[in-house]
Write a protein that holds these residues in place. Sequence first.
Motif, PDB file in Angstrom:
ATOM      1  N   UNK B  85      32.126  34.206  42.527  1.00  0.00           N
ATOM      2  CA  UNK B  85      32.669  35.795  42.330  1.00  0.00           C
ATOM      3  C   UNK B  85      31.387  35.789  41.183  1.00  0.00           C
ATOM      4  N   UNK B  89      28.127  37.971  39.871  1.00  0.00           N
ATOM      5  CA  UNK B  89      28.420  38.235  38.538  1.00  0.00           C
ATOM      6  C   UNK B  89      29.370  39.117  38.285  1.00  0.00           C
ATOM      7  N   UNK B  90      30.603  39.149  39.546  1.00  0.00           N
ATOM      8  CA  UNK B  90      31.301  40.311  40.223  1.00  0.00           C
ATOM      9  C   UNK B  90      32.518  39.600  38.862  1.00  0.00           C
ATOM     10  N   UNK B 387      41.505  38.585  39.520  1.00  0.00           N
ATOM     11  CA  UNK B 387      40.580  38.904  39.586  1.00  0.00           C
ATOM     12  C   UNK B 387      41.128  40.539  39.197  1.00  0.00           C
ATOM     13  N   UNK B 388      39.764  40.567  39.242  1.00  0.00           N
ATOM     14  CA  UNK B 388      40.340  42.463  39.103  1.00  0.00           C
ATOM     15  C   UNK B 388      39.366  42.324  37.285  1.00  0.00           C
ATOM     16  N   UNK B 389      37.877  43.587  36.966  1.00  0.00           N
ATOM     17  CA  UNK B 389      37.473  43.768  35.458  1.00  0.00           C
ATOM     18  C   UNK B 389      38.338  44.248  34.756  1.00  0.00           C
ATOM     19  N   UNK B 390      38.064  44.147  33.457  1.00  0.00           N
ATOM     20  CA  UNK B 390      39.409  44.584  32.569  1.00  0.00           C
ATOM     21  C   UNK B 390      38.588  46.131  32.450  1.00  0.00           C
ATOM     22  N   UNK B 391      37.648  46.560  32.194  1.00  0.00           N
ATOM     23  CA  UNK B 391      37.374  47.809  31.531  1.00  0.00           C
ATOM     24  C   UNK B 391      36.222  47.826  32.768  1.00  0.00           C
ATOM     25  N   UNK B 392      35.401  49.712  32.335  1.00  0.00           N
ATOM     26  CA  UNK B 392      35.334  50.104  33.790  1.00  0.00           C
ATOM     27  C   UNK B 392      33.418  49.528  33.372  1.00  0.00           C
ATOM     28  N   UNK B 394      32.320  46.946  33.038  1.00  0.00           N
ATOM     29  CA  UNK B 394      32.464  45.495  34.302  1.00  0.00           C
ATOM     30  C   UNK B 394      32.394  46.420  36.027  1.00  0.00           C
ATOM     31  N   UNK B 395      32.608  47.130  36.214  1.00  0.00           N
ATOM     32  CA  UNK B 395      32.443  47.897  37.371  1.00  0.00           C
ATOM     33  C   UNK B 395      31.585  48.359  38.034  1.00  0.00           C
ATOM     34  N   UNK B 396      30.654  47.792  38.328  1.00  0.00           N
ATOM     35  CA  UNK B 396      29.534  48.140  38.855  1.00  0.00           C
ATOM     36  C   UNK B 396      28.260  47.355  38.479  1.00  0.00           C
TER      37      UNK B 396
END
Lengths: 342, 396, 339
Positions: B85, B89-90, B387-392, B394-396
């Motif tokens: 991941x 860069x996920x 997993x799981x980003x901590x803020x938006x 990091x989404x996308x």
Amino acid sequence: MSQTTSYASTSDAARHGDEPLLQVRDLKVTFKRQGEEPFVAVDGIDFDVRPGQTVGLVGESGCGKSVTSLAIMGLLPKRGNRVEGEVLFNGTDLLKLSDSDMRDRRGQELAMIFQDPLSSLNPVVPVGLQVAEVLERHKGMSRKAAMVVAREMLDKVGIPDPDRRLKDYPHQMSGGMRQRALIAIALACEPRLLIADEPTTALDVTIQAQILTLLKDLVRETGTALIMITHDLGVVAGLCDEVNVLYAGRIVERAERHPLFEQPRHPYTNGLLESIPKLEVGRGERLNPIPGSVADNLPWTSACAFAPRCLNALEVCREQTPQLEMDFGRALRCFNPVEVAR
Amino acid sequence: MTSTANADHDVTGSADSAVPADADHRDVLVDVRGVKVHFPIRKGVIFDKTIGYVYAVDGVDLQIRRGETYGLVGESGCGKSTLGRAILNLEPPTEGSVTFDGVDIASLKGEELRRKRQDIQMVFQDPMSSLDPRQSVESLLLEGLKAHGLIENDAAANQRLRELLAAVGLPPAALKKYPHEFSGGQRQRIGIARALSVNPKLIVADEPVSALDVSVQAQVINLLEDLQEEFGLTYLVVAHDLAVVRHISDRVGVMYLGALAEEAPAADLYARPLHPYTRALLSAVPVPDPVIEDQRERILLTGDLPSPANPPTGCRFHTRCPWRQPTRCDTERPVLRTVELPGVPKDHRVACHWAEQIESGELRPHEVEAIAVEQTAGVLAPDSPIIGPTSIGEIG
Amino acid sequence: MTPSPDRRRFGDSKKDRIDALAQTAGSTAGGAQGGTVMTVADAGRVSGGEGQSLIASAWKRLRRNPVFLTGAAITFVFIVLAIIGPWIAPYDPVAQPLLSQVRRQTNPVPGPQPGFPLGGDDVGRDLLSRLLVGGRQTLIVGVLATLGGLFGGLTLGTLAGAIGGWVDSLVMRIVDVMLSIPGLILAVSIAAIAASPSQTTVIIAIAVVQIPIFARLLRGSMLAQRASDHVLAARALGVKPHAIVFRHMLPNSLGPVIVQATLVLATAIIEAAGLSFLGLGNPDDRQPEWGQMLGQAQNYVSDYPHLAIYPALCIIVVALGFTLMGESLREALDPKSRR
């Protein structure tokens, strides 16, 4: 190690006994859910387990192997399930026993270990106490005596520093240690039959090797009969005396492990062995998968369930139900078995 | 692909001497340098305080060459999935760089990163959970095409979707269906089709077959190999199953506790494992052959995998190593190096101080006392996915 | 329900069945389509026909669920009543045909009599007519209060769940503060702030009370979605952030929120009655409302309990209808119950 001597005596007697310890006869389990078609999960399974013998039930998800084990243990919920047939344990039909009689036998004469040790252990009770509780219940031991045996059991299953680990809670242990603790609980009362349902599937390969070695040693040492339920043919190859291959709720092939792996006769068994990637084969060699999935099965009532995925299928396979027939020391359910060795 | 040749050259120019300078080097598609991914362990009632780190990936260098399959193998908690991941860069690396075709992926953010995702795709372990249950196959496959502006009109899109399905062996009827209406193997095919939809150069496959039935695994392995040939793809296959990795990979890296223990061409690694951990791993794999099983000498590792929040000093493996030596092992962390042994190729590298002595039989394995590792409450267990980003952002 | 393009498939079950039949016929004919090959293709069979979305399959199960049907029937009757109530009511709810019988001291509430099966209220209005007409206002209060709460909760929950970080912390602390005040007290204080109590203040007060419940619920499931594989897959695919939130995270998080909405509808009606009971309801009784009727009955409840019992029964039955529907929806939408 006073335990070892008592184990040895049972194991000696066990090895030479020829009477089957467990006879499963035409076991059938039907799931009936409200508003849905009844689903036959296990469709008439017969097999025997002799004292001290290790028998494998192998198959993919949905073949009914786990349901079989739960039915033997009387652990299927009464509601929504119908269990038919006979499960003779030492001559007594377990399916006819009352719930409380069955509870007395579970843990004492028959025990089971599961795939996920964390959810099978009570999270709020230290593991040592969980072993001791079984002994108190079935052997009438005092708490103090039971704890001494519990310590021995933890030691026996290879949990390091058992004195300290007695007081540990399941969440403080790693997956491998939890599975060891579960084995300690299952074997505490020296059951005559142990059912292991995918005991190593959730574990890493090095930990799996530890647990399998442990199981093998314990079974040899104690003379406990073992039913090993797994999807992994590699696990079976190293452990089981006799192997039952299940497909869609029925046994399609049964043989001793050497002949089974040397020359699988049922196209499904053969297909499984062909489709597994081998350690010694590398890039460029294509695998031979079994086409389709269990969703493509035909109903057993009027055909061979495997026929649509079978490379050996004939017209007859789609029109008649093959029966389990004896064939040179192995049982085979097939109209057109694989003839030549791999 | 000629346009990228220049960029590749730049990469090789800046690369340091850790990599053997041979012809293959020029073809490096992905260059991972010193990548670390550390997850902070937070605790606190009102304000979270960082009380430590999970060293999921702790300094990995690896190169993936264009058109090859690199297999990353290791047990749960070794950081292989996190590394996969991080390459996409996920999971942004804490440190280090991931150069993909001349661009440092690890430093990209926002829209730039989103556009770059077209080149690197991922195939997930669980095909059920990685497909949005509310989307039909058609809209699942269209999504990537739309996001990267790859469709001009409906007719072209429809044609493209049919091609994609055909490539993964599914009939066009599948387009109107929903993920829950397929079998596991078919779902994984849809997941692969989705990854293919944006014409990626690299596909990171994270345990692509481990959730599938044995008879179906082979189908998907074959499919992945066919697609690689057909579309000239490069693969990074992350898996715990050594036989699967062996079968699909050109080169294999073995990970243990966040670092590479050994890296070699697949055939070499399996024929001649040099690291004690690789030896143990290979000897532990059950083989579906009773004759082999009865005769095998198993190197049984004792004890638990140490917690990645508290890795051992020196060689990460020294707590469980049957060849552990009193010197160096617990103090000096070994780096990947080539060994001077006859018949061992240059690109077979191992992170062990004593690889030569072990291979020659000069050092013998000994008993190791098992250590059970306390699973600290609150700290992520090594086998739980992180997993799981901590803020938006990091989404996308 | 969810704004999904699949709704049109609700009625296609017949077509599906025919397709399924055609499919089984095809497979028993062996490899008829595939020439001489008896075996399925590598990937296995994919049945033809339209797919069935999750909502469609949930609906299929719901249609046969007696609990859901009971709840739906009650709700249906209630809605019909709310629409046609004024036409079937024998009297105008504000007319006072029994006013002549009302004696402040001896007979404050006229009893049942021919033409007035439930009798009258304390100002001589027909009780049956007021109950029949009152359904509409009750429904309006319930639906508007729920929608208000849903809207506020969705906004806050989406903000917190999608943006995360400090926005999440801030929103959630506000929500926590609101949750720490008991619902009725919060509603009472909001209703009391208003200069003069009215229908609108009742709706606003109840809506505000529901906001934190919806916000927390949505934020929780959004967070679960954010960590899910399919959202990760969408990120890996390079889907734009807003599309991830609105196409993947929100639709998959709405299930529990919709279930909660049906349950909240029931509690909203009860809370409206509670506010009326405490004298914070709509004082204008020209438009009858069950909660309000219940509130006004309190002066006579010891001597004339039927004044309270009739509207209370109506509220209980309607609330039960919504609750039954909500519970069976929860069951049907639960992914674990899907097979």
